[in-house]
Enzyme design. Structure first.
Site, PDB file in Angstrom:
ATOM      1  N   HIS A 185      40.861   6.461 -19.780  1.00  0.00           N
ATOM      2  CA  HIS A 185      41.496   6.160 -18.402  1.00  0.00           C
ATOM      3  C   HIS A 185      40.734   4.928 -17.684  1.00  0.00           C
ATOM      4  CE1 HIS A 185      44.104   9.163 -19.310  1.00  0.00           C
ATOM      5  NE2 HIS A 185      43.158  10.168 -18.991  1.00  0.00           N
ATOM      6  N   HIS A 238      33.315   5.289 -11.216  1.00  0.00           N
ATOM      7  CA  HIS A 238      34.211   4.541 -12.027  1.00  0.00           C
ATOM      8  C   HIS A 238      35.049   3.633 -11.469  1.00  0.00           C
ATOM      9  CE1 HIS A 238      36.794   7.504 -10.171  1.00  0.00           C
ATOM     10  NE2 HIS A 238      37.773   6.657 -10.069  1.00  0.00           N
ATOM     11  N   HIS A 240      38.556   0.819 -11.470  1.00  0.00           N
ATOM     12  CA  HIS A 240      40.144   0.339 -11.645  1.00  0.00           C
ATOM     13  C   HIS A 240      40.012  -1.170 -11.554  1.00  0.00           C
ATOM     14  CE1 HIS A 240      41.230   4.774 -10.630  1.00  0.00           C
ATOM     15  NE2 HIS A 240      40.270   4.572  -9.744  1.00  0.00           N
ATOM     16  N   HIS A 295      34.923   3.223  -7.432  1.00  0.00           N
ATOM     17  CA  HIS A 295      35.010   4.545  -6.679  1.00  0.00           C
ATOM     18  C   HIS A 295      33.870   5.405  -7.119  1.00  0.00           C
ATOM     19  CE1 HIS A 295      39.686   4.318  -6.522  1.00  0.00           C
ATOM     20  NE2 HIS A 295      39.153   3.640  -5.670  1.00  0.00           N
ATOM     21  N   THR A 316      43.331   9.341  -7.228  1.00  0.00           N
ATOM     22  CA  THR A 316      44.385   8.427  -7.435  1.00  0.00           C
ATOM     23  C   THR A 316      44.834   8.626  -8.973  1.00  0.00           C
ATOM     24  OG1 THR A 316      42.803   6.719  -8.161  1.00  0.00           O
ATOM     25  CG2 THR A 316      43.425   6.849  -5.936  1.00  0.00           C
ATOM     26  N   THR A 317      44.383   9.677  -9.491  1.00  0.00           N
ATOM     27  CA  THR A 317      44.876  10.178 -11.005  1.00  0.00           C
ATOM     28  C   THR A 317      45.192  11.595 -10.798  1.00  0.00           C
ATOM     29  OG1 THR A 317      42.794  10.775 -11.537  1.00  0.00           O
ATOM     30  CG2 THR A 317      43.379   8.594 -12.164  1.00  0.00           C
TER      31      THR A 317
HETATM   32 ZN   LIG Z   1      39.269   6.025  -9.018  1.00  0.00          ZN
END
Ligand SMILES: [Zn+2]
Length: 306
Positions: free
Chosen positions: A86, A115, A117, A140, A222-223
């Site tokens: 992801h 991590h 995005h 993040h 957000t996941t």
């Molecule tokens: Zn994130």
């Protein structure tokens, strides 16, 4: 995290095994895409979801106490970088985790992982937006409230997590603070690949910007499972990186080929307020003092002339 102990022979079970072991039950396209997350994860259709579009005309200015970044100036003893299908995620494997407190927070939060995005091209990719503007990359930094002892326990409390969120901008020159990370990024292109790094650059250097000005609001992961337990701190200043450095993220693999995009669309604000802390830096406070002295000096001169 689910464990894989069984060697499954039947093809459909192999597929099932791969998906469940890797937690691959959500994606960013088609039937696994963000609009379907709520079918399996109730919280994803909640009223306090992230990311959001931060409209500066609607924010409430507020002076929070300074945020205390403890351990952010120290190199990290040992970290692990993993491609989980992801995103690419960095966690600490040796040494004390850095912490944050102060600002809008009412506790101390310990670093658990960071991590990223990103998007298919440099015109999009960030999750949060500012005045409808997307950025090509968003970092993040996830920390959990130490009163709940573990990240997993913290997911049950509305003040369980804080995410320090950084937006990136395209620069003509490469950001050398990312050299170590980029080596790892190249090494973990395959799904579930991971790499350990000793003596990793400090978090202060990794972000490398003035953090005085930030937006803050109550939101969610957000996941999936989209838990509404996150205090978001979204910094106004952006981190410069080159186009090539951003492109390297798109070379990672997911189960569907290259992981070219992994951002959730913005969610409705509903009844929430967004606060803006203009600056808590010592530099800024000193600058205000200098301006005040200049004004006093000028007034004195003007009144003396009159
Ligand atoms: Zn994130």
């Amino acid at each position: 995290m689910l464990q894989c102990h069984n060697v499954l022979v039947l093809p459909f079970l192999v597929v099932f095994s791969i998906f469940s072991c890797n937690g691959q039950d959500f994606g960013y396209d088609g039937s696994e895409g963000p609009i379907h997350w709520g079918e399996k994860y109730q919280q994803c259709v909640g009223k306090h979801q992230s990311p959001i579009d931060i409209e500066s005309q609607n924010v409430i200015e507020k002076s929070f106490p300074p945020i205390v970044y403890d351990g952010f100036d120290q190199n990290l003893e040992q970290v692990n970088v993993t491609n989980n299908g992801h995103t690419v995620m960095l966690s600490i494997t040796k040494g004390e985790p850095p912490t944050v407190s102060g600002g809008p927070l009412s506790g101390t939060y310990a670093f658990t992982q960071l991590h990223f995005h990103w998007g298919q091209n440099d015109s999009l990719g960030s999750e949060n937006q500012i005045n409808h503007q997307s950025f090509p990359l968003e970092l993040h930094v996830v920390l959990y409230n130490i009163q709940y002892e573990t990240f997993k326990n913290a997911l049950d409390y509305e003040d369980g997590l804080v995410v320090l969120s950084f937006l990136y901008s395209v620069s003509h020159t490469s950001n050398s603070k990312y050299n170590q990370f980029e080596e790892a990024l190249d090494a973990v292109r395959d799904i579930l690949a991971s790499k350990e790094i000793d003596n990793f650059v400090s978090l202060d250097d990794f972000v490398g910007i003035d953090r005085g000005a930030y937006f803050t609001y109550a939101g969610s992961l957000t996941t999936p499972p989209c838990s509404e337990v996150v205090t978001w701190i979204e910094y106004q200043n952006t981190i410069p990186v080159s186009r090539e450095q951003i492109h390297n993220f798109r070379l990672l693999y997911s189960h569907e080929g290259h992981l070219t995009h992994n951002f959730r669309p913005v969610q409705e604000l509903h009844d929430r307020s967004i606060y803006f802390n203009r600056s808590d830096s010592v530099y800024s406070q000193n600058l205000n003092t200098v301006w005040a002295l200049v004004i006093v000096f000028l007034c004195d001169k003007i009144f003396n002339i009159i």
